[in-house]
Design an enzyme around this catalytic site. Structure first.
Site, PDB file in Angstrom:
ATOM      1  N   LYS A   1      47.456 -11.467 105.005  1.00  0.00           N
ATOM      2  CA  LYS A   1      48.121 -10.642 106.018  1.00  0.00           C
ATOM      3  C   LYS A   1      48.519 -11.427 107.293  1.00  0.00           C
ATOM      4  O   LYS A   1      49.569 -12.034 107.302  1.00  0.00           O
ATOM      5  CB  LYS A   1      47.284  -9.414 106.342  1.00  0.00           C
ATOM      6  CG  LYS A   1      47.316  -8.383 105.189  1.00  0.00           C
ATOM      7  CD  LYS A   1      46.973  -6.975 105.623  1.00  0.00           C
ATOM      8  CE  LYS A   1      47.340  -5.952 104.562  1.00  0.00           C
ATOM      9  NZ  LYS A   1      46.275  -5.632 103.615  1.00  0.00           N
TER      10      LYS A   1
ATOM     11  N   PHE B   1      39.505  -1.700  99.124  1.00  0.00           N
ATOM     12  CA  PHE B   1      40.846  -2.111  98.676  1.00  0.00           C
ATOM     13  C   PHE B   1      40.894  -3.627  98.628  1.00  0.00           C
ATOM     14  O   PHE B   1      40.589  -4.293  99.623  1.00  0.00           O
ATOM     15  CB  PHE B   1      41.935  -1.585  99.620  1.00  0.00           C
ATOM     16  CG  PHE B   1      43.312  -1.890  99.108  1.00  0.00           C
ATOM     17  CD1 PHE B   1      43.901  -1.102  98.124  1.00  0.00           C
ATOM     18  CD2 PHE B   1      44.013  -3.006  99.566  1.00  0.00           C
ATOM     19  CE1 PHE B   1      45.160  -1.404  97.626  1.00  0.00           C
ATOM     20  CE2 PHE B   1      45.276  -3.306  99.070  1.00  0.00           C
ATOM     21  CZ  PHE B   1      45.845  -2.501  98.087  1.00  0.00           C
TER      22      PHE B   1
ATOM     23  N   ASP C   1      36.110  -9.973 101.856  1.00  0.00           N
ATOM     24  CA  ASP C   1      37.559  -9.790 101.850  1.00  0.00           C
ATOM     25  C   ASP C   1      37.985  -9.529 103.290  1.00  0.00           C
ATOM     26  O   ASP C   1      37.845  -8.421 103.803  1.00  0.00           O
ATOM     27  CB  ASP C   1      37.928  -8.621 100.930  1.00  0.00           C
ATOM     28  CG  ASP C   1      39.427  -8.351 100.916  1.00  0.00           C
ATOM     29  OD1 ASP C   1      40.149  -8.900 101.786  1.00  0.00           O
ATOM     30  OD2 ASP C   1      39.876  -7.582 100.039  1.00  0.00           O
TER      31      ASP C   1
HETATM   32  C1  LIG Z   1      46.191  -5.682 102.141  1.00  0.00           C
HETATM   33  C2  LIG Z   1      44.866  -6.019 101.564  1.00  0.00           C
HETATM   34  C3  LIG Z   1      44.752  -6.711 100.353  1.00  0.00           C
HETATM   35  C4  LIG Z   1      45.950  -7.038  99.499  1.00  0.00           C
HETATM   36  O1  LIG Z   1      46.796  -7.958 100.112  1.00  0.00           O
HETATM   37  P1  LIG Z   1      48.271  -8.161  99.515  1.00  0.00           P
HETATM   38  O2  LIG Z   1      48.847  -9.254 100.365  1.00  0.00           O
HETATM   39  O3  LIG Z   1      48.975  -6.861  99.647  1.00  0.00           O
HETATM   40  O4  LIG Z   1      48.126  -8.559  98.093  1.00  0.00           O
HETATM   41  C5  LIG Z   1      43.490  -7.062  99.916  1.00  0.00           C
HETATM   42  N1  LIG Z   1      42.397  -6.747 100.631  1.00  0.00           N
HETATM   43  C6  LIG Z   1      42.470  -6.094 101.797  1.00  0.00           C
HETATM   44  C7  LIG Z   1      41.212  -5.801 102.549  1.00  0.00           C
HETATM   45  C8  LIG Z   1      43.695  -5.694 102.300  1.00  0.00           C
HETATM   46  O5  LIG Z   1      43.761  -5.003 103.443  1.00  0.00           O
END
Ligand SMILES: *Cc1c(COP(=O)(O)O)cnc(C)c1O
Length: 401
Positions: free
Chosen positions: A253, A139, A224
């Site tokens: 986050k 994700f 990420d």
């Molecule tokens: C939550 C998340 C995202 C997206 O972040 P947003 O602030 O919702 O755009 C991207 N990568 C990972 C691993 C995430 O957990």
């Protein structure tokens, strides 16, 4: 403005239906406890999806926000500001990175990372060096580029045509990655722990193997760390525990502890492939967000807080195992630090969302990670007694399943 009371049904009246929130409305929080419109109390094991690193209304964050709010909110990118430079210094001094690009979310941070990787590929002078390798069940956010990089077709297929040049292969399968990565690869993007995908840690060998493949073929390795960053795993960033250093890291986050901010970190070498005008954002690096993030990041980046995450992990997992010995719903409890996943046994497959709903009724906020995993991502400083009380409520919810 109308004075009529707001109710949960107003969500269905006025909100684009992309979410299905719980049937109560939270109005107030302090530490790891929250209260709804009826003064019912909840323990927060969700942390706003791994965001509220210091819980709710922590004085460090509140003071940073209110002090900055009285000074300067926004000046735009024609002018820099003190809070953003302070935050950049903190990030650069505490990680592999030399340079930082600020934005407002995880998706935007990944969008910046993927665009930079394409530019790096273009600048290499090699023809067609534009392929991005990503992983199934990953994700990376909801913009068209990042949702395509994510490995869950159900999130992207309705929005075709999708950006091209992104290939997916199995997570934690180095041979499969080897088969895809070649001289046309400009980037590999990977989560050190797949969060949304079920709290699945990457193996060290997998990440080390990706690092070697990226070095061999001149591809950029992107971690990420939107979910795993800022102390979540008990390290400041998860990469620090892997023996692997990425070329680009994305963080969001927990970075703002609840105030929206994201960042892309990279080395001088790659940062300098972007020039003025190549990328941008109106709000990225605004003084308000940067001041809050600076305070939150500074608070988290201490040996005490990071060790505290590891201590809470032990306590939390021990409690979950005790519950599971009695009730036997889970086949595995996994994750690092305060990013935990309880994997349902096959006979309870698909029930994660039901458990979260029952937990809400018992006064506990929890998360799912797919249909078969209950996920917890509480405050990094959640009191031990709140962990215990939250686990009691969790046990009650599970007993009712
Ligand atoms: C939550 C998340 C995202 C997206 O972040 P947003 O602030 O919702 O755009 C991207 N990568 C990972 C691993 C995430 O957990």
């Amino acid at each position: 403005m109308s004075n009529l009371a707001i109710t949960r049904s107003n969500f269905n009246d006025w909100m684009v239906p992309v979410f299905a929130p719980a049937n109560f409305i939270l109005v107030r929080g302090e530490g790891s406890r929250l209260w709804d419109q009826n003064e019912k109390e909840y323990i927060d094991f969700a942390g706003g999806i791994a965001v509220n690193a210091l819980g709710h209304a922590h004085p460090v964050a509140v003071n940073a926000l209110t002090e900055q709010a009285q000074k300067l909110w926004h000046v735009g990118n024609g002018y820099t500001n003190e809070p953003v430079l302070n935050l950049a210094r903190q990030l650069v001094e505490s990680t592999f990175a030399d340079k930082v690009f600020f934005c407002n979310s995880g998706a935007e941070a990944n969008e910046a990372a993927l665009k930079l990787a394409r530019k790096v590929g273009m600048m290499s002078g090699q023809a067609h060096k534009n392929q991005i390798v990503a992983f199934k069940n990953a994700f990376h956010g909801r913009t068209l580029f990042t949702v395509t990089a994510g490995g869950q077709p159900k999130y992207s297929q309705d929005f075709a045509p999708l950006p091209e040049g992104i290939q997916h292969t199995a997570f934690n399968d180095l041979d499969a990655a080897k088969a895809l990565i070649n001289e046309h690869t400009c980037a590999v993007i990977v989560e050190p722990i797949q969060g949304e995908g079920g709290v699945v840690p990457a193996t060290r060998e997998f990440l080390q193997g990706l690092r070697e493949l990226c070095d061999q073929f001149g591809a950029v390795l992107i971690f990420d760390e939107v979910q795993t960053g800022v102390g979540r795993t008990g390290s400041l960033y998860a990469y620090m525990n892997t023996g692997v250093t990425p070329d680009i890291l994305t963080t969001a986050k927990a970075l703002g502890g609840g105030f929206p901010i994201g960042a892309m970190l990279t080395t001088d070498h790659f940062a300098n492939m972007f020039v003025v005008g190549d990328h941008g954002t109106t709000y990225g690096g605004n003084p308000l967000g940067a001041a809050v993030a600076s305070a939150v990041y500074g608070f988290v980046n201490t040996p005490e807080v990071l060790q505290g995450v590891k201590d809470r992990h032990q306590h939390f997992v021990a409690g979950l195992n005790t519950i599971n010995e009695k009730l036997g719903l889970f086949k595995q409890i996994r994750g690092e630090g305060l990013l935990l996943g309880c994997v349902l046994k096959d006979e309870y497959a698909g029930k994660a969302k039901n458990i979260v709903t029952l937990a809400g009724e018992e006064g506990l906020l929890a998360l799912v990670a797919g249909m078969d995993v209950v996920r917890f991502a509480p405050s990094l400083i959640i009191p031990f007694e709140d962990i215990d009380e939250g686990l009691n409520r969790f046990a009650r919810a599970l007993a009712r399943l």
